[in-house]
Design a protein around this motif. Structure first.
Motif, PDB file in Angstrom:
ATOM      1  N   VAL A 158       0.868  -1.169   0.000  1.00 29.54           N
ATOM      2  CA  VAL A 158       0.000   0.000   0.000  1.00 29.54           C
ATOM      3  C   VAL A 158       0.908   1.222   0.000  1.00 29.54           C
ATOM      4  O   VAL A 158       2.087   1.125   0.313  1.00 29.54           O
ATOM      5  N   PHE A 216      -0.881   4.776   6.619  1.00 29.76           N
ATOM      6  CA  PHE A 216      -2.261   4.913   7.082  1.00 29.76           C
ATOM      7  C   PHE A 216      -3.203   3.938   6.377  1.00 29.76           C
ATOM      8  O   PHE A 216      -4.338   3.769   6.788  1.00 29.76           O
ATOM      9  N   GLN A 217      -2.741   3.315   5.311  1.00 31.64           N
ATOM     10  CA  GLN A 217      -3.580   2.399   4.561  1.00 31.64           C
ATOM     11  C   GLN A 217      -3.464   0.984   5.109  1.00 31.64           C
ATOM     12  O   GLN A 217      -2.475   0.607   5.733  1.00 31.64           O
ATOM     13  N   ASN A 218      -4.481   0.186   4.818  1.00 29.33           N
ATOM     14  CA  ASN A 218      -4.597  -1.150   5.349  1.00 29.33           C
ATOM     15  C   ASN A 218      -4.350  -2.174   4.243  1.00 29.33           C
ATOM     16  O   ASN A 218      -4.846  -2.016   3.128  1.00 29.33           O
ATOM     17  N   THR A 219      -3.653  -3.249   4.558  1.00 30.88           N
ATOM     18  CA  THR A 219      -3.342  -4.284   3.563  1.00 30.88           C
ATOM     19  C   THR A 219      -4.304  -5.476   3.641  1.00 30.88           C
ATOM     20  O   THR A 219      -4.137  -6.444   2.904  1.00 30.88           O
ATOM     21  N   ASP A 220      -5.302  -5.411   4.494  1.00 28.41           N
ATOM     22  CA  ASP A 220      -6.171  -6.562   4.753  1.00 28.41           C
ATOM     23  C   ASP A 220      -6.905  -7.096   3.526  1.00 28.41           C
ATOM     24  O   ASP A 220      -7.232  -8.272   3.469  1.00 28.41           O
ATOM     25  N   ARG A 221      -7.188  -6.264   2.548  1.00 23.86           N
ATOM     26  CA  ARG A 221      -7.970  -6.716   1.398  1.00 23.86           C
ATOM     27  C   ARG A 221      -7.134  -7.450   0.349  1.00 23.86           C
ATOM     28  O   ARG A 221      -7.674  -8.017  -0.592  1.00 23.86           O
ATOM     29  N   GLN A 222      -5.837  -7.465   0.526  1.00 22.25           N
ATOM     30  CA  GLN A 222      -4.958  -8.057  -0.485  1.00 22.25           C
ATOM     31  C   GLN A 222      -4.632  -9.516  -0.175  1.00 22.25           C
ATOM     32  O   GLN A 222      -4.266  -9.853   0.942  1.00 22.25           O
ATOM     33  N   GLU A 281       5.815  -7.458   2.546  1.00 19.61           N
ATOM     34  CA  GLU A 281       4.805  -6.411   2.701  1.00 19.61           C
ATOM     35  C   GLU A 281       5.477  -5.072   2.945  1.00 19.61           C
ATOM     36  O   GLU A 281       6.399  -4.981   3.744  1.00 19.61           O
ATOM     37  N   LYS A 336       4.716  -0.548   2.981  1.00 14.78           N
ATOM     38  CA  LYS A 336       3.814   0.605   2.945  1.00 14.78           C
ATOM     39  C   LYS A 336       4.597   1.790   2.414  1.00 14.78           C
ATOM     40  O   LYS A 336       5.023   2.662   3.160  1.00 14.78           O
ATOM     41  N   ARG A 382      -0.310  -2.847  -7.517  1.00 13.06           N
ATOM     42  CA  ARG A 382       0.404  -3.092  -6.260  1.00 13.06           C
ATOM     43  C   ARG A 382       1.875  -3.380  -6.529  1.00 13.06           C
ATOM     44  O   ARG A 382       2.718  -3.140  -5.684  1.00 13.06           O
TER      45      ARG A 382
END
Length: 183
Positions: free
Chosen positions: A9, A13-19, A30, A32, A63
């Motif tokens: 990401v 502040f962004q979240n990686t949960d959807r990937q 991973e 950011k 990504r």
């Protein structure tokens, strides 16, 4: 054979949960950080570790890279080492067997160009919004990390040094921002 998941990401502040939900792997890389360039620590580490027969999973093209040239370069590096890369959202898989497949190259180039175009549009809208906010006096920019005392010190050093570039480097700022601070 190793399976790597690459998750990125742009900001902390962004979240990686959807990937790559429920996509099994041996190792996850991973980060950011912005995808605007390929000088990313986790990406570099992954590319250094990939061996023939390894597989890389990426949630979507954007990504991995935000411009077509970088995307093509990274994918080529992976397949040239004998690895495979799978973009899950686009359901595209690239490997050495299909390295010279014209349809695969076309799809990768077109989707990479669309991703680049999307990023350029986002930046253009951002600039337009900032310009409108500035004209209404509502945009003040990001708050300075420097206290009033530090700014006074910078102004003093600015007036007593000839090498403005070195002064800017000492404070970890651009030369342009240095001039803005002493205004």
């Amino acid at each position: 054979m190793m399976i790597f998941n690459y998750i990125r990401v742009s900001t902390v502040f962004q979240n990686t949960d959807r990937q790559l939900i429920n996509v099994a792997c041996d190792r996850t890389y991973e980060e950011k950080v912005s995808g605007k360039d390929i000088n990313r620590p986790q990406l570099k580490a992954m590319l250094q570790n990939i061996r023939s027969g390894d597989k890389i999973n990426v949630h979507e093209l954007s990504r991995l890279a935000r411009n077509t040239q970088d995307l093509l370069k990274i994918v080529d590096q992976i397949v040239s080492t004998g690895g495979t890369i799978h973009f899950h959202k686009e359901n595209l898989i690239f490997n050495g067997d299909k390295k010279d497949d014209p349809f695969q190259k076309l799809m990768l180039t077109m989707l990479g160009a669309i991703s680049t175009f999307e990023r350029d549009l986002i930046l253009e809208r951002q600039r337009e919004g900032i310009a409108i906010a500035k004209s209404k006096g509502k945009y003040k920019g990001r708050p300075s990390n420097f206290t009033d005392e530090m700014i006074e010190k910078i102004k003093y050093e600015f007036s007593n040094t000839k090498n403005k570039s070195e002064l800017a480097r000492n404070y970890g700022i651009s030369r342009g921002y240095l001039y803005e601070l002493v205004k």
